[in-house]
Design an enzyme around this catalytic site. Structure first.
Site, PDB file in Angstrom:
ATOM      1  CE  LYS A   1      23.396  62.692 -51.274  1.00 10.81           C
ATOM      2  NZ  LYS A   1      22.599  62.499 -52.513  1.00 10.81           N
TER       3      LYS A   1
ATOM      4  CE1 TYR B   1      22.421  62.347 -47.989  1.00 10.13           C
ATOM      5  CE2 TYR B   1      23.762  64.021 -46.899  1.00 10.13           C
ATOM      6  CZ  TYR B   1      22.808  63.668 -47.832  1.00 10.13           C
ATOM      7  OH  TYR B   1      22.233  64.630 -48.623  1.00 10.13           O
TER       8      TYR B   1
END
Length: 314
Positions: free
Chosen positions: A184, A180
């Site tokens: 991001k 993640y």
């Protein structure tokens, strides 16, 4: 949500057509409702899968948000395609154009989590999270930008906006979220490139790093994300609706001149983030030996400020 105006009695996004991905729940839903309250026509995208992206898709979440917008007197249409495929992203842009005749703002928000420590992170979980977050942002942006470029070449003025969704995990890292965090962080880089490349077509691109109560955070950070007790009258700092006003403004014509920036949004706080920039430096004008380079690096680190800790680090 109460609508604002531009000072002339016109709602901030009146006449604009806005796409919000992952808009069936959480932040995306809050954004879609906020844009509609400001007069936008909204394309509500949501695949309707589980928190980890597993399970069959469902048109229910997107349709429910459309129903909410329409019940409040707004205009919206649902799209339940997979925006991490070329066909799904293209169809999303097509729905906006076929239904409302134009596209002004793209809000990339869709995503899910598959948290693991790096030594336990499977390749499939890495690929799935990078796919929905980073590839999903890229494909919708590519197809929207292709449309806006064609509009510009046809001599039509474009006042387009892109708002991408990064995270504090992408800016600082987050323990147990290597996939993640990488996705991001990549979204920030993609946003900066989009701002530089697409300005000639009337497109502004910015990113937000929000903190709010969603399916992805309410269990992992249960204590931090908890809503205040009923009847207390306390400000619900982690309500996703707190983030949406900034997103709506960035998605409006009122944000003219703001591009290539990253904003943190949490509770009642908005912060302009300042990313990598040169710190202490030394140039000897010749090649270093490894030992000399190490000595120089340690001296520079002593002069530099301390780095901010990774989320979850002890």
């Amino acid at each position: 949500m109460t609508a604002s105006s531009d000072g002339h009695g016109t709602r901030l996004c009146a006449g604009r057509v806005v796409i919000v991905t992952g808009a069936g729940r959480g932040l995306g839903r809050a954004h879609a409702l906020a844009f509609a309250a400001e007069g936008a026509k909204v394309v509500v995208n949501d695949l309707g899968v589980g928190l980890d992206g597993a399970g069959g898709s469902s048109p229910g979440p997107a349709r429910q948000v459309v129903d909410e917008i329409e019940a409040a007197g707004g205009e919206a249409v649902a799209h339940d395609g997979d925006i991490a495929t070329g066909a799904g992203a293209a169809s999303l842009i097509g729905v906006a154009l076929d239904t409302f005749g134009r596209l002004d703002t793209l809000v990339n928000n869709a995503g899910f989590l598959r948290d693991r420590m790096l030594v336990n992170l499977d390749e499939d979980d890495w690929d799935a999270v990078l796919r929905v977050h980073l590839k999903g942002h890229f494909l919708t942006l590519k197809h929207a930008a292709t449309h806006w470029r064609a509009e510009t070449k046809a001599g039509r003025t474009t006042v387009a906006r892109v708002i991408n969704t990064s995270s504090g995990a992408g800016l600082l890292g987050s323990v147990g979220q290597g996939n993640y965090s990488a996705a991001k962080a990549g979204i920030v880089g993609l946003t900066l490139v989009a701002a530089a490349e697409l300005g000639r077509y009337g497109v502004q691109a910015n990113a937000i790093a929000p903190a709010a109560r969603t399916r992805m955070t309410e269990q992992t950070f249960a204590e931090t994300m908890a809503a205040p007790g009923e009847g207390t009258g306390a400000f619900d700092a982690m309500a996703p609706e707190n983030v949406s006003p900034l997103v709506v403004w960035l998605g409006s014509a009122a944000s003219d001149g703001v591009t290539g920036r990253v904003f943190e949004a949490e509770a009642g706080r908005i912060t302009v983030m300042e990313g990598w920039h040169p710190g202490p430096s030394v140039d000897r004008g010749a090649r270093w030996t490894p030992a000399e380079a190490g000595e120089a690096a340690r001296q520079l680190l002593a002069e530099a400020g301390p780095g901010r800790p990774v989320y979850g680090a002890r």
